[in-house]
Design a protein around this motif. Structure first.
Motif, mmCIF file in Angstrom:
data_model
loop_
_atom_site.group_PDB
_atom_site.id
_atom_site.type_symbol
_atom_site.label_atom_id
_atom_site.label_comp_id
_atom_site.label_asym_id
_atom_site.label_seq_id
_atom_site.Cartn_x
_atom_site.Cartn_y
_atom_site.Cartn_z
ATOM 1 N N ALA A 303 -34.678 74.925 -31.272
ATOM 2 C CA ALA A 303 -35.533 75.097 -30.092
ATOM 3 C C ALA A 303 -36.339 76.390 -30.213
ATOM 4 O O ALA A 303 -37.543 76.433 -29.890
ATOM 5 C CB ALA A 303 -34.690 75.117 -28.824
ATOM 6 N N THR A 304 -35.693 77.443 -30.678
ATOM 7 C CA THR A 304 -36.394 78.716 -30.885
ATOM 8 C C THR A 304 -37.476 78.575 -31.949
ATOM 9 O O THR A 304 -38.583 79.125 -31.806
ATOM 10 C CB THR A 304 -35.381 79.805 -31.297
ATOM 11 O OG1 THR A 304 -34.398 79.940 -30.257
ATOM 12 C CG2 THR A 304 -36.069 81.142 -31.512
ATOM 13 N N ILE A 312 -43.317 74.029 -28.307
ATOM 14 C CA ILE A 312 -42.831 73.970 -26.927
ATOM 15 C C ILE A 312 -43.037 75.328 -26.261
ATOM 16 O O ILE A 312 -43.171 76.356 -26.937
ATOM 17 C CB ILE A 312 -41.336 73.562 -26.857
ATOM 18 C CG1 ILE A 312 -40.440 74.639 -27.490
ATOM 19 C CG2 ILE A 312 -41.124 72.218 -27.545
ATOM 20 C CD1 ILE A 312 -38.952 74.353 -27.341
ATOM 21 N N ARG A 313 -43.019 75.316 -24.917
ATOM 22 C CA ARG A 313 -43.238 76.549 -24.173
ATOM 23 C C ARG A 313 -42.046 76.897 -23.288
ATOM 24 O O ARG A 313 -42.166 77.721 -22.389
ATOM 25 C CB ARG A 313 -44.506 76.431 -23.319
ATOM 26 C CG ARG A 313 -45.794 76.378 -24.124
ATOM 27 C CD ARG A 313 -47.016 76.416 -23.226
ATOM 28 N NE ARG A 313 -47.213 75.155 -22.525
ATOM 29 C CZ ARG A 313 -48.046 74.193 -22.954
ATOM 30 N NH1 ARG A 313 -48.736 74.356 -24.082
ATOM 31 N NH2 ARG A 313 -48.170 73.068 -22.271
ATOM 32 N N MET A 314 -40.900 76.288 -23.530
ATOM 33 C CA MET A 314 -39.701 76.543 -22.723
ATOM 34 C C MET A 314 -38.672 77.293 -23.561
ATOM 35 O O MET A 314 -38.757 77.313 -24.794
ATOM 36 C CB MET A 314 -39.120 75.222 -22.210
ATOM 37 C CG MET A 314 -38.640 74.281 -23.316
ATOM 38 S SD MET A 314 -38.011 72.704 -22.672
ATOM 39 C CE MET A 314 -39.543 71.882 -22.242
ATOM 40 N N ASP A 315 -37.701 77.902 -22.886
ATOM 41 C CA ASP A 315 -36.673 78.615 -23.635
ATOM 42 C C ASP A 315 -35.675 77.621 -24.228
ATOM 43 O O ASP A 315 -35.650 76.442 -23.871
ATOM 44 C CB ASP A 315 -35.973 79.662 -22.767
ATOM 45 C CG ASP A 315 -35.238 79.084 -21.561
ATOM 46 O OD1 ASP A 315 -34.703 77.953 -21.667
ATOM 47 O OD2 ASP A 315 -35.195 79.753 -20.516
ATOM 48 N N ALA A 321 -30.861 71.558 -22.785
ATOM 49 C CA ALA A 321 -30.298 70.923 -21.587
ATOM 50 C C ALA A 321 -31.093 69.699 -21.155
ATOM 51 O O ALA A 321 -30.519 68.721 -20.649
ATOM 52 C CB ALA A 321 -30.234 71.934 -20.441
ATOM 53 N N THR A 322 -32.402 69.728 -21.329
ATOM 54 C CA THR A 322 -33.250 68.609 -20.897
ATOM 55 C C THR A 322 -33.415 67.540 -21.981
ATOM 56 O O THR A 322 -34.069 66.517 -21.751
ATOM 57 C CB THR A 322 -34.640 69.115 -20.489
ATOM 58 O OG1 THR A 322 -35.229 69.822 -21.600
ATOM 59 C CG2 THR A 322 -34.553 70.035 -19.276
ATOM 60 N N LYS A 396 -42.041 62.349 -19.166
ATOM 61 C CA LYS A 396 -41.056 63.170 -18.465
ATOM 62 C C LYS A 396 -41.683 64.469 -17.964
ATOM 63 O O LYS A 396 -42.713 64.915 -18.493
ATOM 64 C CB LYS A 396 -39.868 63.474 -19.394
ATOM 65 C CG LYS A 396 -39.102 62.230 -19.813
ATOM 66 C CD LYS A 396 -37.957 62.580 -20.750
ATOM 67 C CE LYS A 396 -37.173 61.328 -21.164
ATOM 68 N NZ LYS A 396 -36.074 61.646 -22.106
ATOM 69 N N PRO A 397 -41.075 65.110 -16.974
ATOM 70 C CA PRO A 397 -41.624 66.379 -16.450
ATOM 71 C C PRO A 397 -41.752 67.455 -17.522
ATOM 72 O O PRO A 397 -42.660 68.294 -17.458
ATOM 73 C CB PRO A 397 -40.603 66.788 -15.383
ATOM 74 C CG PRO A 397 -39.926 65.521 -14.976
ATOM 75 C CD PRO A 397 -39.897 64.668 -16.202
ATOM 76 N N GLU A 398 -40.868 67.425 -18.519
ATOM 77 C CA GLU A 398 -40.904 68.441 -19.572
ATOM 78 C C GLU A 398 -42.151 68.344 -20.440
ATOM 79 O O GLU A 398 -42.454 69.266 -21.205
ATOM 80 C CB GLU A 398 -39.665 68.307 -20.465
ATOM 81 C CG GLU A 398 -38.356 68.699 -19.799
ATOM 82 C CD GLU A 398 -37.860 67.647 -18.816
ATOM 83 O OE1 GLU A 398 -37.212 68.027 -17.828
ATOM 84 O OE2 GLU A 398 -38.135 66.449 -19.044
ATOM 85 N N ALA A 399 -42.912 67.246 -20.287
ATOM 86 C CA ALA A 399 -44.139 67.083 -21.079
ATOM 87 C C ALA A 399 -45.119 68.226 -20.831
ATOM 88 O O ALA A 399 -45.922 68.566 -21.712
ATOM 89 C CB ALA A 399 -44.790 65.741 -20.754
ATOM 90 N N ASN A 400 -45.049 68.820 -19.641
ATOM 91 C CA ASN A 400 -45.968 69.910 -19.322
ATOM 92 C C ASN A 400 -45.690 71.170 -20.142
ATOM 93 O O ASN A 400 -46.537 72.067 -20.204
ATOM 94 C CB ASN A 400 -45.876 70.248 -17.827
ATOM 95 C CG ASN A 400 -46.349 69.105 -16.953
ATOM 96 O OD1 ASN A 400 -47.292 68.392 -17.327
ATOM 97 N ND2 ASN A 400 -45.706 68.908 -15.812
#
Length: 440
Positions: A303-304, A312-315, A321-322, A396-400
């Motif tokens: 992920a990192t 991706i732009r999330m931690d 988790a998602t 999915k919401p994570e697409a953003n």
């Protein structure tokens, strides 16, 4: 190499005899009878599939081409090999046994299956017969007692010095062939031609390899088990993923490498990041390490990597988790390896059987045990751009939190997988694959 193997084999056989003694006592049997097996006939045909000997047979002997033969072990007695050498002018007849191991067996050569069965312990005795479920040898049908199998499988997880030496050889053969495949890729060859170069360098035909090779150019690297082999080279070879192994006396190597063509710097940088992560995971193959926990750790590290490369732009915590990391890394970190590519007892709870469940959300992990000295596992993280999984993520919401332009730029490269075979030891892990590549 045979000079090195002779003393190691003697120790290996003593270990197997000890395990067999205990397994037979647990199951209430007097004899262990192991069938090499016979070739499987193709449906509605008079031809057979390539013969693959029962792994239990290969555990005792370095014989990979002895169809119809048997091993008989009775505690306290010298093991017996019933070797089938048929009278046959249609096929090559197996040569009489020879080599560093023959002195350890009473060898009886027979000419047909009926005579082979006659050499086995009588059907009135307590026989644990390990082999295919439907052998074509009346009077010696396998019963495969679970208690015996569980005990033998559990202890097969811990490789002897003899087994490790054969696995080193399988890795050396595989590394040599991988170098030839990379050279063919750099020369602009087709998948088929690359595969032919691999076979020539390994000096093994497809049927002798431990599994069907994956030779994937460009976007084909996104198909996890791609075995198509395009005969025509693409107009431009951007990337190359090869997952291919080799065999040594029945033991397997399982190696994956990914390459970027010259000038494709962005994809090369992503390969370099996955390679660095993979080396770190391999270094963690140590006693007491939970394999599922190492798999989950790999998701956080990957992920990192995805974040650092702008995908991706999330931690990392949220990406794992998602389930976002599972879109890009949808398989397990690896599996046990030895006589079989996906070796036995990866989920087994103890020597009496049982099963350790996979962690929730990770259905494709192939090992859930805690690592111990003597185990050999693959470490094979990957990052892929798989249309089906990406399409599901878009809804999915994570697409953003995905940079879809970056994804589109990387999709033509297919994916990355880097895989080594690693031995858990009391000290620093032994990386069979990296060591083999280091030898020239």
């Amino acid at each position: 190499m045979h000079d090195r193997l002779a003393p190691l084999y003697s120790q290996h056989l003593a270990t197997l005899r000890g395990h067999a003694d205990k397994a037979l006592a647990l199951g209430g049997f007097d004899h262990l009878v192991i069938a090499a097996g016979t070739p499987l006939r193709k449906f509605l045909d008079d031809q057979d599939y390539p013969f693959v000997a029962n792994p239990h047979f290969r555990h005792w002997l370095p014989l990979t081409d002895a169809p119809g033969s048997w091993i008989v072990y009775t505690p306290g007695k010298k093991p017996k090999l019933v070797f089938l050498q048929p009278k046959d002018y249609w096929h090559v007849v197996p040569a009489a046994p020879s080599g560093y191991w023959v002195e350890h067996f009473d060898i009886v050569i027979v000419r047909n299956a009926t005579d082979a069965v006659a050499e086995l312990p009588a059907a009135t005795t307590r026989r644990a017969i390990i082999g295919p479920e439907c052998p074509s040898m009346p009077g010696a049908e396998a019963n495969n007692p679970q208690t015996v199998l569980d005990y033998l499988h559990w202890h097969r997880s811990y490789k002897t010095a003899y087994e490790l030496e054969l696995m080193r050889e399988a890795s050396r053969i595989g590394a040599r062939a991988h170098r030839a495949a990379e050279h063919a890729f750099r020369a602009g060859e087709s998948e088929f031609a690359i595969h032919m170069a691999y076979l020539a360098a390994a000096r093994q035909i497809d049927a002798e390899l431990p599994y069907a090779s994956i030779v994937a150019l460009n976007e084909h690297g996104a198909v996890l088990h791609y075995t198509h082999f395009d005969r025509t080279a693409p107009a431009q070879s951007r990337s190359f993923l090869i997952d291919a192994g080799a065999s040594a006396a029945g033991y397997a190597s399982d190696i994956t490498r990914t390459y970027a063509a010259a000038g494709h710097d962005e994809f090369q940088a992503l390969i370099d990041s996955v390679d660095a992560a993979q080396r770190d995971f391999a270094a963690r193959v140590r006693p007491g390490q939970s394999y599922p926990e190492l798999h989950i750790h790999a998701h956080h590290v990957l992920a990192t990597v995805l974040r650092e490369h702008g995908v991706i732009r999330m931690d990392a915590e949220r990406a794992v988790a998602t389930g976002v990391t599972s879109v890009f890394f949808p398989h397990g970190l690896g599996h046990p390896i030895g006589l079989q590519v996906h070796d036995v007892a990866g989920f087994q709870q103890n020597e009496m059987g049982g099963s350790i469940a996979r962690p929730a959300g990770h259905p494709y992990l192939r090992m859930t045990r805690t690592l111990e000295p003597g185990m050999v596992v693959t470490i094979e993280p990957g990052l892929y751009f798989i249309d089906m999984l990406l399409d599901e993520l878009r809804a999915k919401p994570e697409a953003n939190d995905i940079d879809w332009k970056k994804v589109e730029a990387l999709r033509p490269y297919g994916g990355i997988r880097i895989e080594d075979d690693v031995v858990c030891t009391h000290e620093t892990p032994e990386n069979l694959t990296r060591d083999a590549f280091a030898q020239r």
